[in-house]
Design a protein around this motif. Sequence first.
Motif, short mmCIF file in Angstrom:
data_model
loop_
_atom_site.label_atom_id
_atom_site.label_comp_id
_atom_site.label_asym_id
_atom_site.label_seq_id
_atom_site.Cartn_x
_atom_site.Cartn_y
_atom_site.Cartn_z
N PHE A 104 -18.74 27.15 -22.94
CA PHE A 104 -18.84 27.77 -21.61
C PHE A 104 -17.49 27.59 -20.93
N ILE A 105 -17.27 28.32 -19.85
CA ILE A 105 -16.00 28.24 -19.12
C ILE A 105 -16.14 27.26 -17.96
N LEU A 106 -15.43 26.15 -18.07
CA LEU A 106 -15.42 25.12 -17.04
C LEU A 106 -14.49 25.55 -15.90
N LEU A 107 -14.90 25.28 -14.67
CA LEU A 107 -14.10 25.61 -13.50
C LEU A 107 -13.58 24.35 -12.83
N LYS A 108 -12.31 24.34 -12.49
CA LYS A 108 -11.70 23.23 -11.75
C LYS A 108 -10.64 23.80 -10.83
N PHE A 109 -10.30 23.05 -9.78
CA PHE A 109 -9.11 23.42 -9.02
C PHE A 109 -7.90 23.00 -9.86
N ARG A 110 -6.90 23.85 -9.87
CA ARG A 110 -5.70 23.55 -10.66
C ARG A 110 -4.94 22.39 -10.04
N SER A 111 -4.51 21.46 -10.89
CA SER A 111 -3.79 20.28 -10.40
C SER A 111 -2.38 20.17 -10.98
N MET A 112 -2.04 21.04 -11.92
CA MET A 112 -0.72 20.98 -12.55
C MET A 112 0.08 22.25 -12.27
N ALA A 113 1.39 22.07 -12.15
CA ALA A 113 2.28 23.21 -12.01
C ALA A 113 2.36 23.96 -13.33
N GLU A 114 2.56 25.26 -13.27
CA GLU A 114 2.73 26.03 -14.49
C GLU A 114 4.15 25.85 -15.00
N GLY A 115 4.32 26.10 -16.30
CA GLY A 115 5.64 26.01 -16.89
C GLY A 115 5.68 25.05 -18.06
N PRO A 116 6.88 24.85 -18.61
CA PRO A 116 7.02 23.99 -19.79
C PRO A 116 6.88 22.51 -19.43
N GLY A 117 6.69 21.70 -20.47
CA GLY A 117 6.60 20.26 -20.27
C GLY A 117 5.18 19.76 -20.45
N GLY A 118 5.07 18.47 -20.67
CA GLY A 118 3.76 17.85 -20.84
C GLY A 118 3.04 17.64 -19.53
N ASP A 119 1.87 17.02 -19.62
CA ASP A 119 1.05 16.79 -18.42
C ASP A 119 1.81 15.99 -17.36
N ALA A 120 2.50 14.95 -17.80
CA ALA A 120 3.20 14.08 -16.84
C ALA A 120 4.26 14.85 -16.06
N ALA A 121 4.94 15.77 -16.74
CA ALA A 121 6.00 16.55 -16.08
C ALA A 121 5.43 17.56 -15.09
N ARG A 122 4.23 18.07 -15.37
CA ARG A 122 3.65 19.14 -14.54
C ARG A 122 2.68 18.62 -13.48
N LEU A 123 2.32 17.33 -13.59
CA LEU A 123 1.37 16.74 -12.64
C LEU A 123 2.15 15.98 -11.58
N GLY A 124 2.34 16.59 -10.44
CA GLY A 124 3.10 15.97 -9.35
C GLY A 124 2.23 15.07 -8.49
N ARG A 125 2.79 14.67 -7.37
CA ARG A 125 2.08 13.77 -6.46
C ARG A 125 0.78 14.39 -5.94
N PHE A 126 0.86 15.67 -5.58
CA PHE A 126 -0.33 16.36 -5.09
C PHE A 126 -1.41 16.42 -6.17
N ASN B 287 -20.80 25.65 -12.06
CA ASN B 287 -21.29 25.48 -13.43
C ASN B 287 -22.68 24.84 -13.45
N VAL B 288 -22.91 23.90 -12.51
CA VAL B 288 -24.21 23.23 -12.43
C VAL B 288 -25.30 24.22 -12.03
N VAL B 289 -25.06 24.99 -10.98
CA VAL B 289 -26.05 25.96 -10.51
C VAL B 289 -26.33 27.02 -11.57
N ARG B 290 -25.30 27.41 -12.33
CA ARG B 290 -25.48 28.41 -13.38
C ARG B 290 -26.22 27.86 -14.61
N GLY B 291 -26.39 26.54 -14.68
CA GLY B 291 -27.12 25.95 -15.80
C GLY B 291 -26.25 25.55 -16.97
#
Length: 196
Positions: A55-77, A94-98
């Motif tokens: 199924f398609i999980l939904l989340k608010f985006r927390s990483m900047a787009e672009g090259p690099g690993g998670d640590a490079a794209r995950l800023g303070r915010f 997702n919960v309400v949809r079952g």
Amino acid sequence: MYERGGKRLLDLTGGGLLLVLLAPVLGLTALAVRMRLGRPVLFRQQRAGRGGRPFILLKFRSMAEGPGGDAARLGRFGRWLRASALDELPQLINVVRGEMSLVGPRPLPVAYTPLYSPAQAARLRVRPGLAGLAQAAGRNALPWGPRLALDARYAARQSLGGDLALMLRCALLVLHGRGASAPGHATMPAFRGERD
């Protein structure tokens, strides 16, 4: 009786009520993501649901787009967003949809499914959840082996009282901002199977 129908009723009523009550928080978080990270506001990824069905999980985006690993794209915010668990709120849809439950093992990438041992695969007999036994024990700070063992343990037995207690324990953990990432990692290292 709870597993056969009561749990789904709790998901529908609780998930629907939370979506209404938290609508201002969802709106403000979406606006903050849009201003800090741009579009898209939502992160969508295929995850394994009950029985391993994708199924398609939904989340608010927390990483900047672009090259690099998670640590490079995950800023303070992004780190704050994850620590607060506000990035997870769209999963109430997702919960309400079952596709998910309020309580259950966290939904993991579909690619992990063939890597599970038979004991670990038992986690797939229930819907994945927002909160769960492994989350209450430490969220992402918990290594894969113990985490998946707790997921399987939860899948073997659920109860209304147990689910309500787990929601409270997870809420307290999130309020303290603990367990958002594994030690030494920006998020959580990939699961590699029996070696973990």
